[in-house]
Design a protein around this motif. Structure first.
Motif, PDB file in Angstrom:
ATOM      1  N   PHE A 195       2.862   3.468   5.237  1.00 32.81           N
ATOM      2  CA  PHE A 195       1.897   4.541   5.469  1.00 32.81           C
ATOM      3  C   PHE A 195       0.781   4.503   4.448  1.00 32.81           C
ATOM      4  O   PHE A 195      -0.395   4.728   4.763  1.00 32.81           O
ATOM      5  CB  PHE A 195       2.613   5.890   5.422  1.00 32.81           C
ATOM      6  CG  PHE A 195       1.711   7.065   5.670  1.00 32.81           C
ATOM      7  CD1 PHE A 195       1.378   7.442   6.960  1.00 32.81           C
ATOM      8  CD2 PHE A 195       1.187   7.791   4.616  1.00 32.81           C
ATOM      9  CE1 PHE A 195       0.539   8.521   7.198  1.00 32.81           C
ATOM     10  CE2 PHE A 195       0.350   8.871   4.835  1.00 32.81           C
ATOM     11  CZ  PHE A 195       0.027   9.242   6.130  1.00 32.81           C
ATOM     12  N   LEU A 196       1.126   4.221   3.184  1.00 31.95           N
ATOM     13  CA  LEU A 196       0.118   4.232   2.122  1.00 31.95           C
ATOM     14  C   LEU A 196      -0.996   3.234   2.361  1.00 31.95           C
ATOM     15  O   LEU A 196      -2.178   3.562   2.203  1.00 31.95           O
ATOM     16  CB  LEU A 196       0.779   3.924   0.771  1.00 31.95           C
ATOM     17  CG  LEU A 196      -0.242   3.633  -0.343  1.00 31.95           C
ATOM     18  CD1 LEU A 196      -0.380   4.805  -1.292  1.00 31.95           C
ATOM     19  CD2 LEU A 196       0.072   2.359  -1.097  1.00 31.95           C
ATOM     20  N   SER A 197      -0.656   2.000   2.726  1.00 29.81           N
ATOM     21  CA  SER A 197      -1.639   0.918   2.694  1.00 29.81           C
ATOM     22  C   SER A 197      -2.895   1.210   3.520  1.00 29.81           C
ATOM     23  O   SER A 197      -4.008   1.180   2.981  1.00 29.81           O
ATOM     24  CB  SER A 197      -0.990  -0.400   3.134  1.00 29.81           C
ATOM     25  OG  SER A 197      -0.002  -0.782   2.209  1.00 29.81           O
ATOM     26  N   PRO A 198      -2.799   1.521   4.826  1.00 35.18           N
ATOM     27  CA  PRO A 198      -4.030   1.790   5.576  1.00 35.18           C
ATOM     28  C   PRO A 198      -4.760   3.039   5.096  1.00 35.18           C
ATOM     29  O   PRO A 198      -6.001   3.059   5.046  1.00 35.18           O
ATOM     30  CB  PRO A 198      -3.544   1.963   7.022  1.00 35.18           C
ATOM     31  CG  PRO A 198      -2.185   1.365   7.065  1.00 35.18           C
ATOM     32  CD  PRO A 198      -1.616   1.567   5.712  1.00 35.18           C
ATOM     33  N   VAL A 199      -4.000   4.097   4.745  1.00 40.43           N
ATOM     34  CA  VAL A 199      -4.630   5.345   4.308  1.00 40.43           C
ATOM     35  C   VAL A 199      -5.375   5.134   2.998  1.00 40.43           C
ATOM     36  O   VAL A 199      -6.519   5.581   2.821  1.00 40.43           O
ATOM     37  CB  VAL A 199      -3.556   6.451   4.168  1.00 40.43           C
ATOM     38  CG1 VAL A 199      -4.143   7.704   3.538  1.00 40.43           C
ATOM     39  CG2 VAL A 199      -2.951   6.779   5.524  1.00 40.43           C
ATOM     40  N   TRP A 200      -4.755   4.430   2.067  1.00 39.54           N
ATOM     41  CA  TRP A 200      -5.380   4.157   0.771  1.00 39.54           C
ATOM     42  C   TRP A 200      -6.615   3.276   0.945  1.00 39.54           C
ATOM     43  O   TRP A 200      -7.668   3.548   0.360  1.00 39.54           O
ATOM     44  CB  TRP A 200      -4.372   3.496  -0.160  1.00 39.54           C
ATOM     45  CG  TRP A 200      -4.941   3.007  -1.459  1.00 39.54           C
ATOM     46  CD1 TRP A 200      -5.208   1.709  -1.813  1.00 39.54           C
ATOM     47  CD2 TRP A 200      -5.317   3.806  -2.586  1.00 39.54           C
ATOM     48  NE1 TRP A 200      -5.721   1.655  -3.079  1.00 39.54           N
ATOM     49  CE2 TRP A 200      -5.797   2.920  -3.576  1.00 39.54           C
ATOM     50  CE3 TRP A 200      -5.299   5.166  -2.853  1.00 39.54           C
ATOM     51  CZ2 TRP A 200      -6.254   3.364  -4.825  1.00 39.54           C
ATOM     52  CZ3 TRP A 200      -5.748   5.616  -4.091  1.00 39.54           C
ATOM     53  CH2 TRP A 200      -6.219   4.722  -5.054  1.00 39.54           C
ATOM     54  N   VAL A 205     -10.421   4.265  -0.111  1.00 38.73           N
ATOM     55  CA  VAL A 205     -11.179   3.495  -1.100  1.00 38.73           C
ATOM     56  C   VAL A 205     -12.487   2.981  -0.501  1.00 38.73           C
ATOM     57  O   VAL A 205     -13.556   3.059  -1.124  1.00 38.73           O
ATOM     58  CB  VAL A 205     -10.317   2.335  -1.641  1.00 38.73           C
ATOM     59  CG1 VAL A 205     -11.148   1.386  -2.493  1.00 38.73           C
ATOM     60  CG2 VAL A 205      -9.144   2.880  -2.442  1.00 38.73           C
ATOM     61  N   GLN A 206     -12.424   2.451   0.706  1.00 41.94           N
ATOM     62  CA  GLN A 206     -13.636   1.945   1.349  1.00 41.94           C
ATOM     63  C   GLN A 206     -14.645   3.058   1.602  1.00 41.94           C
ATOM     64  O   GLN A 206     -15.854   2.814   1.625  1.00 41.94           O
ATOM     65  CB  GLN A 206     -13.274   1.246   2.660  1.00 41.94           C
ATOM     66  CG  GLN A 206     -12.519  -0.047   2.474  1.00 41.94           C
ATOM     67  CD  GLN A 206     -11.840  -0.524   3.739  1.00 41.94           C
ATOM     68  OE1 GLN A 206     -12.127  -0.033   4.832  1.00 41.94           O
ATOM     69  NE2 GLN A 206     -10.920  -1.474   3.604  1.00 41.94           N
ATOM     70  N   ALA A 207     -14.153   4.285   1.792  1.00 41.78           N
ATOM     71  CA  ALA A 207     -15.050   5.406   2.018  1.00 41.78           C
ATOM     72  C   ALA A 207     -15.689   5.882   0.722  1.00 41.78           C
ATOM     73  O   ALA A 207     -16.849   6.290   0.710  1.00 41.78           O
ATOM     74  CB  ALA A 207     -14.291   6.565   2.668  1.00 41.78           C
ATOM     75  N   ALA A 208     -14.939   5.845  -0.372  1.00 37.64           N
ATOM     76  CA  ALA A 208     -15.383   6.491  -1.605  1.00 37.64           C
ATOM     77  C   ALA A 208     -16.073   5.557  -2.586  1.00 37.64           C
ATOM     78  O   ALA A 208     -16.820   6.016  -3.452  1.00 37.64           O
ATOM     79  CB  ALA A 208     -14.185   7.148  -2.296  1.00 37.64           C
ATOM     80  N   ILE A 209     -15.828   4.261  -2.495  1.00 37.57           N
ATOM     81  CA  ILE A 209     -16.391   3.308  -3.463  1.00 37.57           C
ATOM     82  C   ILE A 209     -17.640   2.671  -2.863  1.00 37.57           C
ATOM     83  O   ILE A 209     -17.594   2.156  -1.747  1.00 37.57           O
ATOM     84  CB  ILE A 209     -15.364   2.210  -3.823  1.00 37.57           C
ATOM     85  CG1 ILE A 209     -14.074   2.845  -4.342  1.00 37.57           C
ATOM     86  CG2 ILE A 209     -15.950   1.259  -4.851  1.00 37.57           C
ATOM     87  CD1 ILE A 209     -14.224   3.633  -5.617  1.00 37.57           C
TER      88      ILE A 209
END
Length: 440
Positions: free
Chosen positions: A329-334, A338-342
């Motif tokens: 669950f973590l991998s796609p959500v994380w 990250v792609q949205a915020a960085i």
């Protein structure tokens, strides 16, 4: 468990993304058979677990040392070109090992040198994936893209051991390396046809800062976001704890939980859990994604604690499946967060630090776990790892940036905010501590 929402599948009509997904899938299938093949090949050739440790160290060392540089290169240049080049290098390295093994008298230093070359190439390849994803899909499709990649990764973990077993049993470990080399060759061909319609153009050479400044800038982007660097600490704790379990778990399963078959069941149920967690991530869109994902990782304390307490095999098996579902669950959500915020200009560098901190904790766990077990008994390092991963992952809930990191409720179900998203109100922007994503 239902499949990801149908809204994920229109992504497959996106030719650049389809080429990227197919190429990475083939590479992951090839890589999934290598751990078992490498271990068996080295043990057959030398009969020494120390020799295997040398080979694994030769692969891991260059990867860790060169990851920050790989992030700089991926941010400076076209990520497609870098990924294609590294695929060809890894193809050559794995082909060399395969031919060496098929020759009948493999030399350890030849295998170690080839794995070192492959490890160095992977340090430049790994940071390119986030930029390749953001370059092939729009911001609103990133979560769907990351979910599909998560399902693919989980599926290869699930099926890789079985494929490795068939190849080793009927053809020998050398052919597993030949398969991996072929997968990299096909992936390079697919990447050669890939264009990145949403990727910004690299800066001209005369406008690029120094290497040191690039590295410092990437590290500043990590440190300036409390939700990010505290999550990295939690992820590093998870990887260290996973190394402890992988080091001590097999012997415990064999000696106290019913034999080798129990350990196989633990790994197989864990692989199923990983896949189910990835499928769940494709449907779910938590309001506080970083917090939710980190709390899911904290479940890794369960199998560690149950092993330390001498719980029966079924309880350990179920707990490990649940823990791996948290990872899936973590991998796609994380990755979507990250792609949205960085900012895209520093995304590869920030990702490289993520990989560096996460992977550096695993060798530490491999070394310390048997030492602690020899000194204080097997239960002690397992309890320490359980408490460490539970506190580190669940403890991120105390970080303001982790609690405040949210995604706008009015985006599409598979969407994310990013530099190329539609304009958003200031109070709707993705937030992480005091940082807000530039939207519009």
């Amino acid at each position: 468990m239902p499949l990801p929402r149908p809204s994920s599948y229109p992504l497959l009509r996106n030719r650049p993304f389809r080429l990227l997904l197919l190429g990475r899938t083939l590479s992951l299938v090839g890589d999934a058979v290598i751990p078992a093949a490498l271990a068996l090949a080295v043990l057959r050739a030398t009969g020494s677990s120390s020799a295997l440790a040398v080979v694994l160290g030769c692969a891991m060392g260059p990867r860790l040392l060169l990851l920050p540089l790989g992030g700089v290169v991926a941010d400076r240049f076209n990520p497609r070109t870098i990924a294609l080049t590294t695929d060809l290098v890894r193809c050559g390295a794995q082909l060399f090992v395969g031919v060496e093994l098929l020759g009948g008298e493999p030399r350890l230093w030849h295998i170690a040198a080839a794995e070192a070359v492959g490890g160095a190439a992977s340090a430049f390849a790994m940071p390119t994936l986030p930029r390749l994803i953001t370059g092939t899909v729009t911001a609103k499709d990133r979560h769907g893209a990351n979910s599909l990649f998560g399902v693919v990764r989980s599926s290869t973990v699930l099926g890789g051991p079985a494929l490795a077993g068939l190849l080793i049993a009927y053809a020998g470990p050398g052919w597993a390396f030949i398969l991996d080399a072929a997968s990299f060759a096909v992936s390079a061909c697919l990447l050669s046809a890939l264009r990145l319609p949403h990727a910004p153009a690299p800066a001209p050479a005369e406008q690029r800062p120094s290497l040191r400044k690039d590295l410092v800038e990437g590290w500043h982007e990590v440190r300036s976001r409390d939700w990010y660097w505290t999550s990295l600490v939690a992820h590093a704790a998870w990887n260290g704890a996973a190394a402890v379990l992988m080091t001590l778990g097999p012997a415990l399963a064999v000696a106290e939980l019913g034999g080798e078959g129990t350990w196989i069941w633990i790994l197989q149920v864990g692989a199923i859990g990983l896949l189910l967690g990835s499928l769940l991530a494709g449907r779910a869109r938590p309001r506080r994604p970083v917090l939710t994902a980190n709390l899911g990782l904290a479940t890794y304390a369960l199998p560690l604690g149950l092993l330390a307490a001498g719980a029966p095999a079924p309880a350990v098996i179920v707990a490990y499946g649940l823990a791996q579902a948290g990872l899936g669950f973590l991998s796609p959500v994380w990755e979507t967060s990250v792609q949205a915020a960085i900012p895209s200009a520093v995304l590869a560098r920030v990702t490289s630090y993520d990989w560096l901190l996460s992977m550096a904790a695993m060798p530490l766990g491999y070394v310390l776990a048997p030492l602690a077990a020899s000194a204080w008994g097997t239960a002690t390092p397992l309890w320490i790892a359980a408490v460490g991963v539970g506190v580190a992952c669940a403890g991120t809930a105390a970080v303001p940036g982790v609690r405040r990191f949210t995604l706008p409720p009015d985006l599409p179900a598979q969407g994310a905010v990013g530099p190329d998203a539609a304009p958003a109100r200031e109070d709707d922007a993705v937030r992480g501590g005091d940082d807000a994503v530039r939207a519009g």
